[in-house]
Design a protein around this motif. Structure first.
Motif, short mmCIF file in Angstrom:
data_model
loop_
_atom_site.label_atom_id
_atom_site.label_comp_id
_atom_site.label_asym_id
_atom_site.label_seq_id
_atom_site.Cartn_x
_atom_site.Cartn_y
_atom_site.Cartn_z
N GLY A 101 65.20 83.93 18.39
CA GLY A 101 64.22 83.59 19.26
C GLY A 101 64.64 82.41 19.69
O GLY A 101 65.37 81.65 18.95
N VAL A 102 64.14 81.98 20.97
CA VAL A 102 64.43 80.45 21.66
C VAL A 102 62.85 79.95 21.91
O VAL A 102 62.28 80.67 22.66
CB VAL A 102 65.39 80.54 22.50
N LEU A 103 62.75 78.79 21.47
CA LEU A 103 61.65 78.09 21.79
C LEU A 103 61.79 76.76 22.56
O LEU A 103 62.54 75.98 22.05
CB LEU A 103 60.73 77.92 20.42
N GLY A 104 61.04 76.66 23.55
CA GLY A 104 61.25 75.41 24.42
C GLY A 104 60.04 74.93 25.03
O GLY A 104 58.84 75.41 25.08
N PHE A 105 59.95 73.50 25.05
CA PHE A 105 58.90 72.80 25.58
C PHE A 105 59.14 71.99 26.87
O PHE A 105 60.28 71.45 26.94
CB PHE A 105 58.25 71.54 24.55
N SER A 106 58.34 72.24 27.85
CA SER A 106 58.55 71.62 29.16
C SER A 106 59.65 72.16 29.90
O SER A 106 60.02 73.20 30.04
CB SER A 106 58.26 70.15 29.16
#
Length: 267
Positions: A101-106
């Motif tokens: 998975g990939v998790l990103g903010f803004s």
């Protein structure tokens, strides 16, 4: 903790614009703790240096350098795409684990959406894994592609506003990879997050809205979000991850989270 989670599937973590991997580690500490037995979180700095981003100061004063995923002074999008692709593929290769998975903010959430979009269109950047799911926190729009075949300006816009775009995504731009999209009702950039949701298939995406600003629930100084909001995000992540696993491998509640008129969550 670092030693005990070496065997776990990886979650690639992409910070926001004008922050860093170190800052994002601090910002996501609640998520990391709650998911410590499920994923190993792998953080990476963006390739372009910048000033401090929104909300970074004064909490993280002196924690420079700060980084971003977009180069505002660039004249060559392809060259910038190549730098980001090479950076991410090296991190993934050097780690040697299985990235699911990939998790990103803004701004990192915008890149997260782009990685999923590239995969869906079979234009995945070299060295990228087959993403099982994505998590976008306080995201921006549109998805930031790393594929030469899909430049941001290839589709005509039907006019622009202060957010830079008004058109709806075309049918072939809809992302079907299971995803979680989180935004805050008090986020000054919340409209961008609302528009990002439109790029995702509502049958495979969980859109969540909380009473908070441009940060994660429970951030330093946060007096608005509920203490249970982090757990709701954790539950949503486990659900989209479980969607591709045999039931025996990971038992997660098969609930659908929706937002009502008041921006609250209901199952």
């Amino acid at each position: 903790m670092a030693e005990s989670n070496k065997h776990l599937p990886r979650l690639l973590c992409l910070h926001g614009g004008g922050t860093s991997a170190m800052i994002f580690k601090i910002q996501t500490r609640r998520l990391q703790w709650a998911l410590r037995s499920t994923f190993k979180f792998v953080f990476v700095d963006g390739p372009f240096t910048s000033g401090a981003g929104p909300g970074v100061l004064p909490a993280f004063a002196g924690c420079d350098p700060y980084f971003r995923w977009l180069n505002p002074e660039s004249q060559t999008a392809e060259q910038d795409q190549r730098r980001v692709r090479q950076l991410l593929s090296k991190v993934i290769k050097d780690d040697g684990g299985e990235f699911v998975g990939v998790l990103g903010f803004s701004q990192g959430a915008r890149l997260t959406a782009g990685l999923l979009a590239d995969q869906e269109e079979q234009n995945a950047a070299e060295g990228m894994p087959n993403w099982k799911f994505g998590v976008m926190l306080c995201g921006s729009f549109p998805p930031l592609s790393l594929s030469f075949a899909k430049m941001p300006s290839t589709k005509p816009s039907q006019g622009t506003d202060e957010h830079g775009e008004t058109r709806e995504p075309d049918e072939d731009e809809i992302i079907h990879v299971p995803s979680v999209l989180v935004r805050g009702t008090l986020d000054p950039h919340g409209e961008k997050g609302r528009r990002l949701v439109k790029y995702f298939d509502p049958e495979t995406a969980i859109a969540m809205v909380f009473k908070m600003g441009h940060h994660l629930p429970g951030a330093a100084g946060d007096t608005t979000s509920d203490k249970g909001d982090t757990q709701k995000i954790v539950d949503a992540i486990l659900k989209v991850y479980a969607d591709h696993l045999p039931y025996e491998e990971l038992k997660a509640p098969k609930t659908t989270v929706m937002e009502n008129r008041n921006g609250q969550l209901s199952a």
